[in-house]
Design a protein around this motif. Sequence first.
Motif, PDB file in Angstrom:
ATOM      1  N   GLY A  77       0.244  -3.052  -6.499  1.00 12.76           N
ATOM      2  CA  GLY A  77       0.747  -3.986  -5.501  1.00 12.76           C
ATOM      3  C   GLY A  77       0.927  -5.340  -6.154  1.00 12.76           C
ATOM      4  N   HIS A  83       3.044 -13.602  -1.133  1.00 13.69           N
ATOM      5  CA  HIS A  83       3.036 -12.583  -0.096  1.00 13.69           C
ATOM      6  C   HIS A  83       2.747 -11.208  -0.713  1.00 13.69           C
ATOM      7  CE1 HIS A  83       4.682 -15.557   2.678  1.00 13.69           C
ATOM      8  NE2 HIS A  83       5.555 -15.862   1.739  1.00 13.69           N
ATOM      9  N   ASN A  85       2.674  -7.289  -1.358  1.00 11.77           N
ATOM     10  CA  ASN A  85       3.530  -6.124  -1.162  1.00 11.77           C
ATOM     11  C   ASN A  85       2.999  -4.954  -1.979  1.00 11.77           C
ATOM     12  OD1 ASN A  85       5.899  -7.233   0.419  1.00 11.77           O
ATOM     13  ND2 ASN A  85       5.930  -8.623  -1.334  1.00 11.77           N
TER      14      ASN A  85
END
Length: 478
Positions: A77, A83, A85
């Motif tokens: 990830g 952010h 993801n």
Amino acid sequence: MPHKIINFDNSYINLPEIFYAPAEPTQVRGASLVRFNHALADFLNIDIADVSNHAIAELFSGNIVPNGAEPIAQAYGGHQFGHFNILGDGRAILLGETIAKDNQRYDIQLKGAGQTAFSRNGDGRAALGPVLREYLVSEFMNALNIPTTRALCFVKSGEKVQRETALDGAILTRIAKSHIRFGTFQYIAAMGNEADLKTLADYVINRHFSNIENAKNKYLELLKEITKAHAKLVANWMSIGFIHGVMNTDNASICGITIDYGPCAFMDNYNPQQVYSFIDKRGRYRYENQPNITQWNLARLAESLLPLIDNDSDKAIAIAEQVIIDFMDIYKNEYYSLMRAKLGLQKHLSGDDELVDGFLDYLSENNLDFTNSFRDLSKKINEEPYNDWYANWQKRLCQENNDKEKIIKILNQTNPAIIMRNHNIERAINAAYQLGDYTLFNEMLLASQAPFEAKPEYEYLTKPPRENEIVQNTFCGT
């Protein structure tokens, strides 16, 4: 193939399947070899004696999967511009690992080898330009003794990839101590299986940090080791004027090497707020912010490790927080040590760090070239000082108890004459795209392997760009 070329000794594939997905390279129609790194191949015990260029291209384009390879795409990830993801290797395929002449394990990875289970809507391919850039910059970083991935091979695919326009495709064979990232830990932590998290941590300790295997709290020590490695790495970047461009946690190597050269660049004129990445609209990854972002990334890694550090979550947080706080002191010690050396100083005396800061302020205020201003110090030792900073610097040199010739030698061994300047890289890329001409690429690669030598034939590589040559933005390869 006439003989076994790579002696694979694969270990990552022995981890649970949550860590990766099987991935076969996608064949290309017209693979052709552009550049092969024979010295690196020898170090890796890769034997291409009597192997034709065509056969090498077939092998390192993915058209032929070598014996012993077990191709996979790694899962991970990452925080992308803050952010989180779920990601994974969308255009890179790990063939396997080999043991090099230093008895260390190295990954062999094809970058741009086609779609994987993690490609999402991507084509899994790489364009020639970003491959050429990564080859040049990663090998230059290695010549500067800055920890980095390496480039083994550069193959044209003979096919087009569609970006803003149709571009020539290419495949890079990338070598790394491993491709495990901060984001690998984040991905496993997000899955919520503590046993898998422990398996990953134990694997990383065994492979990269065996010195802490028997520590009382080896997972805390793991965080400390990674913190120290990244403090040293970003200090090196800052000392050479390097801007990574996209310091997402999926682009942060667990073993403290520079990885994922996308919109990277070396500064020309010194500007602490310099941004090169086209997509970094707010300057998150600007030059001056790289230490802060490294610390932020380490905090995200620490969050993933908390269940292993202590069963009491409050205690784990307190312990990990202190490691993250300590990062900045470690970084500053590393940074100022490197920067003092760039001023010809080997001792550490009171006022030295302020002398470093003062020189950078002078460069910023006068819009001066970062690399050349440091390199030119060796010519200014005997000059009459023309401002207060130079007068103070010359006085400070007198406290070194070294003769001027030795100081000049130190300066020239610390400050490179040649830098991989963006406008020259762009020239090499354009020549490759438009003419199929790799003359400049090959010359830059050769010159960059001795970056501290000022040779007349490479003088053009020391010059800043003219106004019409300045490159404001660089792009990643996706």
